[in-house]
Design a protein around this motif. Structure first.
Motif, short mmCIF file in Angstrom:
data_model
loop_
_atom_site.label_atom_id
_atom_site.label_comp_id
_atom_site.label_asym_id
_atom_site.label_seq_id
_atom_site.Cartn_x
_atom_site.Cartn_y
_atom_site.Cartn_z
N GLY A 89 59.59 -66.53 -44.68
CA GLY A 89 60.58 -65.47 -44.58
C GLY A 89 60.04 -64.26 -45.41
N ASN A 90 58.72 -64.14 -45.71
CA ASN A 90 58.25 -62.88 -46.41
C ASN A 90 56.97 -62.40 -45.82
N THR A 91 56.46 -61.32 -46.55
CA THR A 91 55.03 -60.73 -45.98
C THR A 91 54.15 -61.16 -47.01
N TYR A 92 53.00 -61.06 -46.34
CA TYR A 92 51.62 -61.47 -47.22
C TYR A 92 50.46 -60.50 -46.96
N PRO A 93 49.42 -60.19 -47.53
CA PRO A 93 48.14 -59.47 -47.20
C PRO A 93 47.47 -60.18 -46.48
N ALA A 94 46.99 -59.69 -45.43
CA ALA A 94 45.67 -60.48 -44.42
C ALA A 94 44.83 -59.24 -44.33
N GLN A 95 43.65 -59.95 -44.15
CA GLN A 95 42.37 -59.00 -43.85
C GLN A 95 42.04 -59.22 -42.37
N GLU A 96 41.58 -58.17 -41.86
CA GLU A 96 41.18 -58.40 -40.22
C GLU A 96 40.10 -57.03 -40.16
N ALA A 97 39.37 -57.31 -38.81
CA ALA A 97 38.14 -56.40 -38.59
C ALA A 97 38.62 -54.90 -38.29
N ASN A 98 37.81 -54.13 -38.85
CA ASN A 98 38.27 -52.61 -38.90
C ASN A 98 38.09 -52.28 -37.33
N PRO A 99 38.92 -51.89 -36.72
CA PRO A 99 38.62 -51.59 -35.23
C PRO A 99 37.77 -50.09 -35.25
N LEU A 100 37.80 -49.46 -36.04
CA LEU A 100 36.84 -48.09 -35.94
C LEU A 100 35.53 -48.29 -36.41
N TYR A 101 35.54 -49.32 -37.30
CA TYR A 101 34.06 -49.91 -37.47
C TYR A 101 33.32 -50.52 -36.19
N VAL A 102 34.38 -51.50 -35.88
CA VAL A 102 33.81 -52.20 -34.36
C VAL A 102 33.32 -51.34 -33.36
N SER A 103 34.21 -50.02 -33.38
CA SER A 103 33.99 -49.11 -32.26
C SER A 103 32.67 -48.21 -32.44
N LEU A 104 32.52 -47.99 -33.92
CA LEU A 104 31.42 -47.23 -34.22
C LEU A 104 30.26 -48.30 -34.13
N ALA A 105 30.18 -49.51 -34.27
CA ALA A 105 29.03 -50.52 -33.89
C ALA A 105 28.76 -50.55 -32.77
N GLN A 106 29.77 -50.67 -31.91
CA GLN A 106 29.30 -50.63 -30.24
C GLN A 106 28.87 -49.36 -29.89
N GLU A 107 29.22 -48.25 -30.46
CA GLU A 107 28.61 -47.01 -29.78
C GLU A 107 27.36 -46.74 -30.24
N LEU A 108 26.83 -47.52 -31.54
CA LEU A 108 25.74 -47.20 -32.31
C LEU A 108 24.71 -48.18 -31.59
N ALA A 109 25.07 -49.58 -30.96
CA ALA A 109 24.43 -50.35 -30.48
C ALA A 109 24.20 -49.47 -29.00
N GLY A 110 25.18 -49.00 -28.34
CA GLY A 110 24.69 -48.36 -27.12
C GLY A 110 23.64 -47.27 -27.18
N LYS A 111 23.82 -46.54 -28.31
CA LYS A 111 23.07 -45.27 -28.38
C LYS A 111 21.47 -45.76 -28.90
N LYS A 112 21.40 -47.10 -29.62
CA LYS A 112 20.20 -47.63 -29.82
C LYS A 112 19.33 -48.17 -28.41
N ALA A 113 20.18 -48.80 -27.76
CA ALA A 113 19.86 -49.30 -26.50
C ALA A 113 19.30 -48.26 -25.48
N ALA A 114 20.00 -47.05 -25.32
CA ALA A 114 19.64 -45.75 -24.68
C ALA A 114 18.19 -45.31 -25.41
N LEU A 115 18.12 -45.12 -26.75
CA LEU A 115 17.12 -44.53 -27.37
C LEU A 115 15.62 -45.28 -27.05
N ALA A 116 15.92 -46.76 -26.97
CA ALA A 116 14.86 -47.54 -26.83
C ALA A 116 14.52 -47.54 -25.24
N GLU A 117 15.35 -47.25 -24.42
CA GLU A 117 14.91 -47.02 -23.08
C GLU A 117 14.15 -45.75 -22.84
#
Length: 450
Positions: free
Chosen positions: A273-301
Motif C-alpha cells: 500500500g505504498n510507492t517504491y523507486p524502480a529503475q527501468e530502460a530509458n526509452p530515449l536511450y533505446v530510441s537513440l540506440a536503435q536510430e544509431l544502429a540503423g545509421k551505422k548499417a546504412a553507413l556500412a552499406e
C-alpha cells in the motif's frame, strides 16, 4: 740661284742642240723619207682602189620576247612547291640573251642556210659562213643586231633574211620539242602516280574495313566514357551520403553518451500500500540506440557501395586508357594513309592540269613568240670595206713615221765623217782645208787653165 740659272741654260742649250740634230737628220734623209712614204701610200691606194674587193654588209634586227638576265636553274630548292616543280618541267625553255646569240652561229643553223640558198659547200662551208655573221645585243634592250658581210650585196641580204627566218623556225622547233618531251614526261609521271594512288586508296579501304577500326573504337570509347562518367557521378553522390551518415552517427553517439541508459520511476506497491523507486530502460536511450544502429548499417552499406563504385571506376578507366592508346594508334595510321591518298590525288590533278596547259601551248604554237624579226635586211648600196680614204691616210702617216725612224737608225749606224760639220761635231776640231774630189770636170778645167 746661280747654279739654278746655269742648269736652266744648259737644259735650253741641250734642247736647242737636239732640235737642230733632228732637223739636220731629217734634211739629210728627207729624200728617202718622202720617196718611200709616197711609194707606200701609192701602193696602198692601188690595193684599196683596184685590187681589194669591196665588202658589203647587210643588217637585220631581231627582238627576243622571252629572256632572262641570269638563267634561273635551281631545281633543288627545298622550299619549292609541287606546282613550281611541275611548272619548271612543263614550261617553255627561257634562255639568256647570250644563249640566243650562241644559237645564231650553231652548225645546224649554218647547214640550213647553205641548203636553202643552195650555196656551194666548197666556197661556203659552216665555218666560212659563220665567220661572215656578227651578232650583238643592243645595249639595255632585248634586241639582237645581226650583220652579214659578203662581197655580193644581194647575197649578203639574202643570207641575213634567210638567217632570221631559219633562226625563228629553229627556235620554234626546239620549243616544240621541249613541249613534246614535257607532255610525255607528264603523262608518264601521271600514270605512275595514278598507280600509286590506287594502291594507297586500297590500303586505306582495307584499313577502314578492319573489325576493330577507328569507327568501332570511337563508339566503344564513347560508351566506356559514358560509363565512367556515370560511375564517377554515382560515386560522388554516395560519398556525399556517406558524409551525411557519418555526421548523423557522430551526433547520435554524442547524444547516447549524454543520455542515461536507465531512469528511476515511483511505482505503487499494492501489497504494502505504498510507492517504491524502480529503475527501468530509458526509452530515449533505446530510441537513440536503435536510430544509431540503423545509421551505422546504412553507413556500412554506403561504404560498401562506394568501394564497389571505386573498383568499377578504376576498371573502366583502365579499359579507357587501353582503348585510347589503341584508338590513337589507329587514328595515326588512318591519317597517314589519308594524307598519302590526298597527296597523290593533288599530284595527279596538278599533273593533269599542267599536261593540258602544255598541250594547249603546243597546239597554238607559243614557241613562235620567243623571237620576232623587227626589220628585215635590205640590199646594201655602199661597201663597208675597204675604207679607201682611211687606208690611204693611215698608210701615209704610218709610212712617214716608219721611214723617219729608219732614217734616225741609219744615221746612228753611220760612223763615217763626210763633211766638215761631221768633223767639227764629232771631234771638236777646226777644219783647216778641204781637198776636193777629183772628177773629170775639174781635171779638164785645171789642164785648160795651165
Amino acid at each position: 740661284m746661280k747654279d739654278r740659272k746655269n742648269t736652266s741654260k744648259l737644259a735650253e742649250a741641250e734642247i736647242e742642240i737636239d732640235l737642230r740634230e733632228f732637223l739636220r737628220v731629217f734634211r739629210k734623209w728627207s729624200k728617202l723619207i718622202v720617196v718611200m712614204t709616197l711609194i707606200c701610200t701609192f701602193a696602198v691606194g692601188l690595193l684599196s682602189f683596184f685590187v681589194l674587193s669591196p665588202i658589203y654588209q647587210a643588217k637585220t634586227l631581231l627582238m627576243v620576247t622571252q629572256a632572262t638576265e641570269k638563267l634561273q636553274n635551281n631545281p633543288t630548292r627545298s622550299n619549292e612547291g609541287l606546282e613550281d616543280v611541275v611548272s619548271s618541267v612543263s614550261r617553255m625553255p627561257v634562255l639568256t640573251m647570250s644563249s640566243y646569240l650562241g644559237q645564231l652561229k650553231s652548225e645546224t643553223l649554218m647547214n640550213r642556210i647553205i641548203e636553202r640558198l643552195k650555196l656551194n659547200p666548197k666556197e661556203y662551208s659552216i665555218y666560212t659562213l659563220s665567220a661572215m655573221i656578227e651578232a650583238k645585243v643592243v645595249k639595255d634592250s632585248n634586241l639582237i643586231e645581226v650583220s652579214i658581210t659578203n662581197p655580193d650585196p644581194v647575197l649578203a641580204a639574202k643570207i641575213a633574211n634567210v638567217l632570221s627566218d631559219e633562226y625563228l623556225k629553229l627556235m620554234t622547233e626546239k620549243n616544240q620539242e621541249q613541249m613534246s618531251r614535257s607532255v610525255d614526261f607528264l603523262e608518264k609521271q601521271k600514270t605512275a602516280n595514278d598507280k600509286e594512288l590506287n594502291q594507297a586508296s586500297g590500303q586505306l579501304r582495307d584499313f577502314q574495313s578492319q573489325p576493330r577500326g577507328v569507327a568501332v573504337l570511337e563508339t566503344e570509347f564513347a560508351a566506356r566514357s559514358q560509363d565512367s562518367a556515370t560511375l564517377n557521378s554515382r560515386l560522388k553522390m554516395v560519398q556525399v551520403e556517406i558524409k551525411q551518415l557519418s555526421a548523423g552517427v557522430y551526433s547520435l553517439e554524442n547524444q547516447l553518451v549524454s543520455t542515461p541508459q536507465t531512469i528511476t520511476n515511483a511505482k505503487w506497491d499494492e501489497s504494502q500500500g505504498n510507492t517504491y523507486p524502480a529503475q527501468e530502460a530509458n526509452p530515449l536511450y533505446v530510441s537513440l540506440a536503435q536510430e544509431l544502429a540503423g545509421k551505422k548499417a546504412a553507413l556500412a552499406e554506403k561504404e560498401g557501395e562506394a568501394a564497389g563504385l571505386r573498383q568499377g571506376l578504376a576498371s573502366t578507366n583502365q579499359e579507357l586508357d587501353i582503348l585510347q592508346a589503341e584508338l590513337a594508334n589507329k587514328r595515326l595510321q588512318e591519317e597517314q594513309l589519308q594524307r598519302e591518298v590526298n597527296r597523290l590525288k593533288k599530284t595527279s590533278e596538278t599533273l593533269a592540269v599542267k599536261k593540258t596547259e602544255t598541250q594547249i601551248a603546243k597546239s597554238i604554237d607559243l614557241g613562235d613568240t620567243s623571237v620576232t624579226v623587227i626589220s628585215e635586211a635590205s640590199v646594201p648600196v655602199d661597201p663597208v670595206k675597204p675604207n679607201k680614204k682611211l687606208n690611204v691616210a693611215l698608210a701615209f702617216i704610218l709610212s712617214f713615221i716608219l721611214f723617219t725612224l729608219l732614217a734616225f737608225v741609219l744615221e746612228k749606224l753611220d760612223n763615217t765623217l763626210n763633211t766638215p760639220e761631221d768633223i767639227n761635231r764629232e771631234l771638236g776640231l777646226p777644219v783647216i782645208g778641204v781637198i776636193p774630189k777629183m772628177t773629170a770636170q775639174n781635171t779638164q778645167h785645171s789642164s785648160y787653165g795651165a
